[in-house]
Motif scaffolding. Structure first.
Motif, PDB file in Angstrom:
ATOM      1  N   ASP A 150       0.865  -1.174   0.000  1.00  0.00           N
ATOM      2  CA  ASP A 150       0.000   0.000   0.000  1.00  0.00           C
ATOM      3  C   ASP A 150       0.907   1.232   0.000  1.00  0.00           C
ATOM      4  O   ASP A 150       2.069   1.162   0.423  1.00  0.00           O
ATOM      5  N   HIS A 151       0.371   2.356  -0.464  1.00  0.00           N
ATOM      6  CA  HIS A 151       1.196   3.569  -0.439  1.00  0.00           C
ATOM      7  C   HIS A 151       0.331   4.816  -0.286  1.00  0.00           C
ATOM      8  O   HIS A 151      -0.855   4.824  -0.650  1.00  0.00           O
ATOM      9  N   ILE A 152       0.944   5.850   0.267  1.00  0.00           N
ATOM     10  CA  ILE A 152       0.324   7.178   0.386  1.00  0.00           C
ATOM     11  C   ILE A 152       1.163   8.116  -0.470  1.00  0.00           C
ATOM     12  O   ILE A 152       2.384   8.180  -0.317  1.00  0.00           O
ATOM     13  N   PHE A 153       0.517   8.844  -1.363  1.00  0.00           N
ATOM     14  CA  PHE A 153       1.204   9.628  -2.380  1.00  0.00           C
ATOM     15  C   PHE A 153       1.203  11.119  -2.054  1.00  0.00           C
ATOM     16  O   PHE A 153       0.171  11.680  -1.666  1.00  0.00           O
ATOM     17  N   PHE A 154       2.364  11.753  -2.243  1.00  0.00           N
ATOM     18  CA  PHE A 154       2.521  13.201  -2.094  1.00  0.00           C
ATOM     19  C   PHE A 154       3.116  13.709  -3.410  1.00  0.00           C
ATOM     20  O   PHE A 154       4.294  13.486  -3.704  1.00  0.00           O
ATOM     21  N   GLY A 155       2.281  14.395  -4.222  1.00  0.00           N
ATOM     22  CA  GLY A 155       2.667  14.735  -5.580  1.00  0.00           C
ATOM     23  C   GLY A 155       3.572  15.937  -5.701  1.00  0.00           C
ATOM     24  O   GLY A 155       3.317  16.985  -5.101  1.00  0.00           O
ATOM     25  N   ALA A 181      -7.171   8.046   3.192  1.00  0.00           N
ATOM     26  CA  ALA A 181      -7.560   9.446   3.041  1.00  0.00           C
ATOM     27  C   ALA A 181      -6.356  10.386   3.031  1.00  0.00           C
ATOM     28  O   ALA A 181      -6.497  11.571   2.738  1.00  0.00           O
ATOM     29  N   GLY A 182      -5.171   9.861   3.324  1.00  0.00           N
ATOM     30  CA  GLY A 182      -3.999  10.725   3.410  1.00  0.00           C
ATOM     31  C   GLY A 182      -3.389  11.035   2.048  1.00  0.00           C
ATOM     32  O   GLY A 182      -3.660  10.370   1.046  1.00  0.00           O
ATOM     33  N   GLY A 183      -2.555  12.063   2.002  1.00  0.00           N
ATOM     34  CA  GLY A 183      -1.816  12.398   0.798  1.00  0.00           C
ATOM     35  C   GLY A 183      -2.692  12.923  -0.319  1.00  0.00           C
ATOM     36  O   GLY A 183      -3.750  13.501  -0.098  1.00  0.00           O
TER      37      GLY A 183
END
Length: 294
Positions: A150-155, A181-183
């Motif tokens: 799984d991953h949380i993305f910060f563009g 819901a993060g990122g």
């Protein structure tokens, strides 16, 4: 003896008649070349090859063999017109010698001959033959390392590169509570299951794929930030399977398909070589220093 003088005009017409008759004997098929015969078999073959454009799908009964019976009179007239036009233009182009001077036409005709020479698909040769093929090409049936994560993305595009990395670090320090819901919104999945290297690299980039391979399997622990082509990610690896060769029985359908394709290609190349062998090749000395004749 009184000889009657023959008018030169009649001499000319007589010679012309003789030449015309001789041409008919030498080339008796000339009239056929100027006649486009349209038969049911020709039209249905034309439809099967995709001719007639929008009429071809209409003539197929449930996706089967095309038949004229599914076309009404107006559609049949349009089909005949299309077929006659194509035949007429083809014959005219051939008479002009375009197949000799046009690279695209020559290439297309060559491709058509290769298609016509292609042999039928061979039947299943049995396990003994397929097992030998499987052993000789084992690398084709080897599954690579597969990773679930799984991953949380910060563009980077939205936040800027440095800020995206800083925000990912801050989120990691604060502790992840609701990771879905993060990122930021990501173009692909937030969760990957049994993803191979090629799929990961295609969506997240080579750098991410290499970094992911170094992360430990820890379903309850987030790692990062991990850089990708689009930004930074917090990643949680839940599973990783080692590279392995698919057992023969599981791979058998793919092995059979590969064996049939390899056999078909080999037979095609032999047929092509047979065609080439019927021609003599003369290579100019400014092309090759030692020309070969076949």
């Amino acid at each position: 003896m009184n000889r009657r003088r023959i008018d030169p005009l009649f001499q000319f017409l007589g010679i012309g008649a003789l030449l015309f008759a001789a041409a008919g004997l030498v080339r008796p098929y000339a009239d056929n070349e100027r006649t486009i015969r349209v038969t049911r078999a020709e039209l249905e073959s034309y439809l099967a090859a995709g001719g007639g454009e929008s009429l071809a799908p209409l003539a197929r009964a449930g996706g089967g063999t095309p038949t004229l019976d599914r076309l009404n009179e107006e559609q049949r007239r349009a089909l005949v017109r299309s077929y006659v036009e194509e035949q007429a233009l083809y014959r005219e182009a051939r008479d002009w010698g375009l197949e000799d001077g046009d690279l695209v036409i020559r290439r297309r005709l060559g491709q058509s001959i290769r298609f016509a020479l292609r042999p039928d698909v061979a039947s299943d040769p049995g396990d003994a033959v397929l097992r030998r093929f499987y052993a000789a090409h084992a690398g084709n049936y080897r599954r690579p390392v597969e990773t679930s994560f799984d991953h949380i993305f910060f563009g980077s595009e939205r936040r800027g590169g440095a800020q995206a990395r800083a925000d990912a670090q801050a989120a990691l320090r604060a502790g992840v509570t609701d990771w879905r819901a993060g990122g930021d919104r990501f173009a692909y999945q937030r969760s990957y299951r049994n993803a191979g290297p090629s799929a990961i690299e295609a969506q997240l980039g080579e750098g991410f794929r290499k970094a992911l391979e170094q992360l430990p399997v820890a379903p309850d622990r987030w790692e990062g930030p991990v850089a990708s082509d689009a930004g930074y990610h917090l990643v949680r690896v839940s599973a990783r399977s080692a590279a392995r060769t698919t057992p023969f029985q599981d791979a058998r359908p793919a092995v059979l398909d590969d064996w049939q394709r390899a056999r078909q290609n080999a037979e095609l190349e032999r047929a092509v070589e047979g065609v080439i062998g019927r021609y003599r090749t003369a290579v100019d000395v400014d092309v090759l220093p030692l020309p070969e004749a076949r």
